[in-house]
Design a protein around this motif. Structure first.
Motif, PDB file in Angstrom:
ATOM      1  N   LYS A 132       0.900  -1.341   0.349  1.00 55.67           N
ATOM      2  CA  LYS A 132       0.247   0.078  -0.194  1.00 55.67           C
ATOM      3  C   LYS A 132       0.935   1.450  -0.312  1.00 55.67           C
ATOM      4  O   LYS A 132       2.046   1.412   0.655  1.00 55.67           O
ATOM      5  N   LEU A 133       0.833   1.898  -1.285  1.00 49.55           N
ATOM      6  CA  LEU A 133       1.856   3.727  -1.250  1.00 49.55           C
ATOM      7  C   LEU A 133       0.452   4.341  -0.153  1.00 49.55           C
ATOM      8  O   LEU A 133      -0.706   4.597  -0.317  1.00 49.55           O
ATOM      9  N   SER A 134       1.660   5.033   0.489  1.00 43.61           N
ATOM     10  CA  SER A 134       0.738   6.214   1.198  1.00 43.61           C
ATOM     11  C   SER A 134       1.672   7.348   1.109  1.00 43.61           C
ATOM     12  O   SER A 134       2.454   7.387   0.614  1.00 43.61           O
ATOM     13  N   ASP A 135       1.066   8.701   1.124  1.00 46.24           N
ATOM     14  CA  ASP A 135       1.766   9.814   0.656  1.00 46.24           C
ATOM     15  C   ASP A 135       1.218  10.777   1.890  1.00 46.24           C
ATOM     16  O   ASP A 135       1.275  11.768   2.027  1.00 46.24           O
ATOM     17  N   TYR A 136       0.898   9.569   3.285  1.00 53.70           N
ATOM     18  CA  TYR A 136       0.979  10.868   4.874  1.00 53.70           C
ATOM     19  C   TYR A 136       2.877  11.478   4.982  1.00 53.70           C
ATOM     20  O   TYR A 136       3.499  10.363   5.427  1.00 53.70           O
ATOM     21  N   GLY A 137       2.485  12.272   4.818  1.00 53.87           N
ATOM     22  CA  GLY A 137       4.252  12.298   5.285  1.00 53.87           C
ATOM     23  C   GLY A 137       5.015  12.254   4.331  1.00 53.87           C
ATOM     24  O   GLY A 137       6.562  12.148   4.523  1.00 53.87           O
ATOM     25  N   GLY A 138       4.955  11.987   3.508  1.00 58.46           N
ATOM     26  CA  GLY A 138       5.980  12.013   2.035  1.00 58.46           C
ATOM     27  C   GLY A 138       5.116  10.297   1.665  1.00 58.46           C
ATOM     28  O   GLY A 138       5.103   9.594   2.176  1.00 58.46           O
ATOM     29  N   LYS A 139       6.336  10.549   0.469  1.00 59.86           N
ATOM     30  CA  LYS A 139       5.520   8.773   0.031  1.00 59.86           C
ATOM     31  C   LYS A 139       6.328   7.466   0.527  1.00 59.86           C
ATOM     32  O   LYS A 139       7.657   7.534   1.146  1.00 59.86           O
ATOM     33  N   SER A 140       5.321   6.782   1.103  1.00 58.51           N
ATOM     34  CA  SER A 140       6.515   5.295   1.080  1.00 58.51           C
ATOM     35  C   SER A 140       4.997   4.227   1.276  1.00 58.51           C
ATOM     36  O   SER A 140       3.581   4.559   1.444  1.00 58.51           O
ATOM     37  N   LEU A 141       5.776   3.054   2.149  1.00 60.01           N
ATOM     38  CA  LEU A 141       5.028   1.099   1.442  1.00 60.01           C
ATOM     39  C   LEU A 141       4.281   1.028   2.853  1.00 60.01           C
ATOM     40  O   LEU A 141       5.542   1.039   4.204  1.00 60.01           O
ATOM     41  N   ASN A 142       3.682   0.391   2.404  1.00 58.02           N
ATOM     42  CA  ASN A 142       2.740  -0.199   3.999  1.00 58.02           C
ATOM     43  C   ASN A 142       2.764  -1.553   3.348  1.00 58.02           C
ATOM     44  O   ASN A 142       2.227  -2.475   2.512  1.00 58.02           O
ATOM     45  N   VAL A 143       3.055  -2.493   4.679  1.00 58.56           N
ATOM     46  CA  VAL A 143       3.354  -4.205   3.736  1.00 58.56           C
ATOM     47  C   VAL A 143       3.314  -5.033   5.729  1.00 58.56           C
ATOM     48  O   VAL A 143       3.370  -4.649   6.472  1.00 58.56           O
ATOM     49  N   SER A 144       1.800  -5.872   4.663  1.00 57.37           N
ATOM     50  CA  SER A 144       1.002  -6.837   6.031  1.00 57.37           C
ATOM     51  C   SER A 144       1.811  -8.182   5.948  1.00 57.37           C
ATOM     52  O   SER A 144       1.926  -8.288   4.447  1.00 57.37           O
ATOM     53  N   SER A 145       0.731  -8.984   6.581  1.00 59.90           N
ATOM     54  CA  SER A 145       0.202 -10.436   6.519  1.00 59.90           C
ATOM     55  C   SER A 145      -0.612 -10.791   5.368  1.00 59.90           C
ATOM     56  O   SER A 145      -0.523 -11.335   4.542  1.00 59.90           O
TER      57      SER A 145
END
Length: 182
Positions: free
Chosen positions: A127-140
């Motif tokens: 999941k690409l997040s744009d909160y506070g700059g671009k970052s990725l979120n990874v889960s199970s």
């Protein structure tokens, strides 16, 4: 399998919980293949990688990425609104484009032993997040493959990392766009 049909499941004659079923007849072809070969074939074809350079411009919310872990923070826990604790681990991923991106691993995957510096990881559905700059979120919920040797980009990234990690600088995606050494 080939030459099968997808049909509405007739609930009177089947116990499957789905609305549709696959039906095969005498014209269908079913061939058994080696399990390892099948796994590599399925996994090898299921990614549609976005380079980390493209992530900075991407308008997509869910992407597939492959990169080398250039740094990994220790596992920490955060307190959720529900009162439960959840494991969290932030890593920096980089690829041969010279871009780096922070990725946060959540829950069970945060403590996976494969998360270490120099490890190459392929992630489906980050999941690409744009909160506070671009970052990725990874889960199970994501498909995560450590040392994905069946991927074409694996050898490219491995070679890039091994040959250039001492002299290259990364352009970090996110709030701090200044190059950083890894």
């Amino acid at each position: 399998m080939s030459n099968g049909n997808v049909k509405l499941a007739n609930k009177r004659y089947t116990t499957i919980p789905h609305d549709h079923c696959l039906v095969f007849d005498t014209y269908s072809n079913i061939t058994e293949i080696n399990e390892e070969k099948a796994r590599k074939s399925i996994i090898g074809n299921m990614y549609n990688f976005t380079s980390l350079e493209q992530v900075s411009e991407s308008q997509l919310f869910i992407i597939d990425v492959i990169g080398v872990i250039t740094s990994a923070e220790p596992v920490s826990q955060i307190l959720l609104k529900s009162g439960e604790y959840r494991d969290k681990r932030t890593v920096n991923l980089a690829d041969e484009t010279g871009f780096g991106c922070m990725a946060t691993f959540w829950g069970e995957v945060a403590s996976h032993q494969g998360i270490k510096e120099g490890e190459i990881v392929a992630i489906k559905g980050a999941k690409l997040s744009d909160y506070g700059g671009k970052s990725l979120n990874v889960s199970s919920e994501n498909t995560i493959e450590f040392s994905p040797t069946g991927q074409k980009k694996y050898d490219v990234i491995k070679s890039w990392y091994e040959q250039g990690k001492e002299i290259k600088q990364l352009t970090q995606i996110g709030e701090n766009l200044a190059p950083s050494n890894f």
